[in-house]
Design an enzyme around this catalytic site. Structure first.
Site, PDB file in Angstrom:
ATOM      1  N   ASP A  67     -50.635 -43.491 -36.633  1.00 35.63           N
ATOM      2  CA  ASP A  67     -50.053 -42.645 -35.590  1.00 35.63           C
ATOM      3  C   ASP A  67     -51.121 -42.109 -34.639  1.00 35.63           C
ATOM      4  OD1 ASP A  67     -51.242 -40.976 -37.485  1.00 35.63           O
ATOM      5  OD2 ASP A  67     -49.372 -40.086 -38.147  1.00 35.63           O
ATOM      6  N   ASN A 136     -44.015 -31.038 -45.451  1.00 34.22           N
ATOM      7  CA  ASN A 136     -42.560 -31.230 -45.366  1.00 34.22           C
ATOM      8  C   ASN A 136     -42.144 -32.629 -45.810  1.00 34.22           C
ATOM      9  OD1 ASN A 136     -43.418 -32.843 -43.289  1.00 34.22           O
ATOM     10  ND2 ASN A 136     -42.327 -31.768 -41.653  1.00 34.22           N
ATOM     11  N   HIS A 138     -43.415 -35.498 -44.700  1.00 32.80           N
ATOM     12  CA  HIS A 138     -43.507 -36.580 -43.708  1.00 32.80           C
ATOM     13  C   HIS A 138     -44.574 -37.597 -44.104  1.00 32.80           C
ATOM     14  CE1 HIS A 138     -46.570 -34.347 -40.854  1.00 32.80           C
ATOM     15  NE2 HIS A 138     -47.187 -34.970 -41.819  1.00 32.80           N
ATOM     16  N   GLU A 143     -40.910 -37.426 -39.403  1.00 36.68           N
ATOM     17  CA  GLU A 143     -40.530 -36.088 -39.836  1.00 36.68           C
ATOM     18  C   GLU A 143     -39.171 -36.122 -40.541  1.00 36.68           C
ATOM     19  OE1 GLU A 143     -42.743 -33.969 -39.761  1.00 36.68           O
ATOM     20  OE2 GLU A 143     -43.682 -33.613 -37.831  1.00 36.68           O
TER      21      GLU A 143
END
Ligand code: PGA
Length: 243
Positions: A67, A136, A138, A143
């Site tokens: 990313d 979280n 991810h 996400e």
């Protein structure tokens, strides 16, 4: 999925470096999928040390990063392009022409997503994909959401991710709000996946991803469906897993 417990961050970093070391030794012209963030820094340091000792050769290795922030110049110290140069590429004998990262300066979302997906197709598959995991759950910048997005795409970063990443920027307003990321299917196509994770603040994400239901609400949970995943987690990160 094989989960290996490491004592602490340093132990995790060394164990992870051993696996990348083995991959590159067994297949010198392999394609490595790489990741950024705090977690892999120690692992990259280990690899650089082994390179300096003459034990590993990156000259035939190709890389593809997961990313990159959207709307960031490669010269920006917070870009993942900069990170990779800083922590690995400038320190080993990798051919820069064989390194691939989404182009954060390309503001045309469709064009950049299609370009990067095509790059990955042309490489003919990632042999080993390195992953971290977010608090979280991810993976890459996929996400939590209502569905798994398959291919490379642009994401709006979750508030919690922006909050987690603000430590690297002068202020929260400077944290990019969007990023390009490989999709879930892109990641799952890798032949092998190596996920590294450290710290108690990741313990929930680890327990939910590897022992909970497979759901896009916890993107890392999809890894339960991959046939060749190695997780190296330190004790703190495993502290909420069933024994
Ligand atoms: P971190 O990020 O290594 O900086 O904690 C990992 C991730 O968010 O995937």
């Amino acid at each position: 999925m094989r989960i290996y417990e490491a004592k602490d961050y340093d132990d995790m970093s060394r164990k992870a470096a051993n696996i990348i070391f083995a991959q590159v030794t067994m297949k010198p012209d392999c394609t490595l999928g790489l990741a950024t963030g705090s977690t892999p820094i120690g692992m990259y340091q280990n690899l650089v040390e082994r390179y300096n000792a003459g034990d590993i050769d990156f000259s035939e290795v190709t890389t593809a990063n997961l990313d990159e922030y959207r709307g960031i110049e490669p010269t920006n110290e917070q870009s993942y392009y900069y990170f990779m140069n800083e922590h690995l590429f400038s320190k080993v004998n990798i051919d820069k022409n064989n390194t691939n990262i989404p182009d954060g300066t390309n503001m045309d979302v469709e064009a950049e997503s299609a370009r990067y997906e095509q790059v990955l197709r042309t490489l003919g598959g990632v042999d080993m994909q390195l992953l971290g995991i977010g608090r979280n759950g991810h993976i890459g910048f996929n996400e939590p959401g209502e569905e798994f997005v398959k291919e490379t795409h642009c994401v709006d970063l979750a508030e919690s991710t922006i909050e987690a990443n603000k430590r690297f920027f002068d202020s929260i307003d400077d944290v990019p709000k969007q990023a390009y990321t490989m999709g879930i299917q892109t990641i799952m196509k890798a032949k092998k996946i190596l996920l590294i994770v450290s710290g108690e603040d990741k313990a929930d994400a680890v327990a939910k991803s590897f022992f909970g239901p497979v759901t896009p609400k916890v993107p890392g949970s999809i890894l339960q469906m991959h046939q060749d995943v190695i997780v190296i987690a330190d004790r703190a990160a495993l502290s909420k897993c069933p024994r």
